[in-house]
Design a protein around this motif. Structure first.
Motif, PDB file in Angstrom:
ATOM      1  N   LEU A 168      31.885  32.314  44.472  1.00 12.95           N
ATOM      2  CA  LEU A 168      31.441  33.587  43.905  1.00 12.95           C
ATOM      3  C   LEU A 168      30.860  33.368  42.519  1.00 12.95           C
ATOM      4  O   LEU A 168      31.452  32.664  41.696  1.00 12.95           O
ATOM      5  N   THR A 169      29.716  33.948  42.273  1.00 14.39           N
ATOM      6  CA  THR A 169      29.175  33.890  40.913  1.00 14.39           C
ATOM      7  C   THR A 169      30.077  34.709  39.998  1.00 14.39           C
ATOM      8  O   THR A 169      30.897  35.521  40.438  1.00 14.39           O
ATOM      9  N   ILE A 170      29.914  34.505  38.708  1.00 20.50           N
ATOM     10  CA  ILE A 170      30.737  35.242  37.756  1.00 20.50           C
ATOM     11  C   ILE A 170      30.492  36.742  37.866  1.00 20.50           C
ATOM     12  O   ILE A 170      31.403  37.552  37.701  1.00 20.50           O
ATOM     13  N   GLY A 171      29.248  37.128  38.199  1.00 17.00           N
ATOM     14  CA  GLY A 171      28.945  38.543  38.378  1.00 17.00           C
ATOM     15  C   GLY A 171      29.649  39.122  39.589  1.00 17.00           C
ATOM     16  O   GLY A 171      30.187  40.237  39.544  1.00 17.00           O
ATOM     17  N   GLU A 172      29.635  38.362  40.698  1.00 16.25           N
ATOM     18  CA  GLU A 172      30.304  38.820  41.907  1.00 16.25           C
ATOM     19  C   GLU A 172      31.818  38.893  41.695  1.00 16.25           C
ATOM     20  O   GLU A 172      32.493  39.840  42.124  1.00 16.25           O
ATOM     21  N   PHE A 173      32.339  37.888  40.991  1.00 19.11           N
ATOM     22  CA  PHE A 173      33.779  37.852  40.720  1.00 19.11           C
ATOM     23  C   PHE A 173      34.179  39.016  39.811  1.00 19.11           C
ATOM     24  O   PHE A 173      35.227  39.639  39.992  1.00 19.11           O
ATOM     25  N   TYR A 228      31.471  29.419  38.972  1.00 16.44           N
ATOM     26  CA  TYR A 228      31.729  29.894  40.329  1.00 16.44           C
ATOM     27  C   TYR A 228      33.246  29.999  40.545  1.00 16.44           C
ATOM     28  O   TYR A 228      34.018  29.149  40.077  1.00 16.44           O
ATOM     29  N   TYR A 229      33.641  31.051  41.217  1.00 14.21           N
ATOM     30  CA  TYR A 229      35.055  31.328  41.449  1.00 14.21           C
ATOM     31  C   TYR A 229      35.321  31.426  42.949  1.00 14.21           C
ATOM     32  O   TYR A 229      34.389  31.510  43.753  1.00 14.21           O
ATOM     33  N   THR A 230      36.600  31.434  43.305  1.00 11.61           N
ATOM     34  CA  THR A 230      36.983  31.598  44.705  1.00 11.61           C
ATOM     35  C   THR A 230      37.773  32.910  44.849  1.00 11.61           C
ATOM     36  O   THR A 230      38.298  33.464  43.869  1.00 11.61           O
ATOM     37  N   GLY A 231      37.873  33.368  46.093  1.00 10.47           N
ATOM     38  CA  GLY A 231      38.622  34.597  46.356  1.00 10.47           C
ATOM     39  C   GLY A 231      40.090  34.468  45.998  1.00 10.47           C
ATOM     40  O   GLY A 231      40.739  35.453  45.629  1.00 10.47           O
ATOM     41  N   GLU A 232      40.613  33.233  46.103  1.00 11.55           N
ATOM     42  CA  GLU A 232      42.029  33.022  45.787  1.00 11.55           C
ATOM     43  C   GLU A 232      42.331  33.248  44.312  1.00 11.55           C
ATOM     44  O   GLU A 232      43.490  33.442  43.924  1.00 11.55           O
TER      45      GLU A 232
END
Length: 270
Positions: A5-10, A43-47
């Motif tokens: 996930l991009t920082i915006g999406e996160f 970038y991030y993860t859902g977890e």
């Protein structure tokens, strides 16, 4: 390879701003799952969503960064609960102080609180069971609670001659430290631990009753002081309180009744 996930999406998923997520990264609270070496994109993860939300709530509680790191790092549920519990207790104490201040302000800003019922009373000399001490102003409530518990235990079985009370030296309020005495009028006052018989001198008091919780008792004190001045009286000696209905008698604060009294004498004309 999934880019994550991009920082915006996160930010959108966690309801946190991009600026906040960058600050968490820079402070070492929440590292992105990966950072593109060419673009610097995070970038991030859902977890990582629950972790971000936990951090956000801890920071809303003003938990220091060092303790946030400890809470996130520990796998010991007891240690984690202890760290969080300490901050919750501090916040509850601050909330109680805020509530008391708001109650006093509402009382002060009330346009008309009616005429204060004040009476002059001559109290004869008497011997009571009492606990005495010199106490810092900030410690009075804790001292009072301990002293009254010890007093109640000591006078158990003795015939009670009236409600409990207290005396508070003027220096307690003017200098932040002063003599305090809590007492129970009982037959044959015992001597046990800090409890002992104390002779209270005769005194003339200007008294009124504060009704309800103690959050705004200072307002009643102020109104009593204004009455004393209007009657050309002067305060002479420690403040007296009599606990007609106290928390130990009724858990409902609306039922509490505290009689407050100032030792007074009449000023000479002019």
């Amino acid at each position: 390879m999934v880019r994550g996930l991009t920082i915006g999406e996160f930010a959108q998923l966690t309801k946190l701003s991009v600026r906040t997520l960058r600050r968490y990264h820079e402070s070492g609270l929440l590292e992105p799952a990966s950072v593109d070496p060419a673009t610097g994109y995070r970038y991030y993860t859902g977890e990582q969503i629950p972790t971000a939300q936990v951090i956000h709530r801890l920071r809303l509680l003003d938990v220091p960064l060092i303790d946030v790191r400890k809470i996130l790092a520990t796998e010991d549920a007891g240690e984690r609960a202890g760290l969080i519990g300490g901050h919750v207790a501090r916040l509850e104490a601050e909330l109680e102080r805020t509530r008391a201040t708001v109650a006093s302000l509402r009382q002060l800003l009330r346009p008309d609180t009616g005429e204060l019922d004040v009476r002059l009373r001559a109290v004869p000399a008497r011997t009571v069971a009492a606990v005495e001490g010199v106490v810092d102003h900030d410690d009075v409530l804790d001292w009072y609670t301990d002293a009254m518990a010890e007093l109640d235990a000591a006078v158990a079985g003795h015939r009670r001659l009236g409600p409990p009370g207290g005396r508070y030296a003027n220096e307690l309020f003017t200098g932040g430290r002063g003599a305090v005495l809590v007492h129970r009028p009982v037959a044959d006052p015992p001597a046990r631990g800090r409890v002992g018989p104390v002779d209270l001198p005769a005194v003339e008091l200007a008294v009124t009753v504060h009704r309800g919780p103690h959050d705004d008792i200072d307002v009643t004190y102020g109104r009593l002081g204004a009455w004393v001045v209007e009657q050309a009286l002067a305060v002479d000696g420690p403040v007296h309180e009599t606990y007609l209905v106290a928390p130990r008698d009724d858990p409902d604060p609306a039922a509490w009744r505290t009689e407050i009294g100032w030792p007074v004498f009449r000023l000479a004309p002019g």
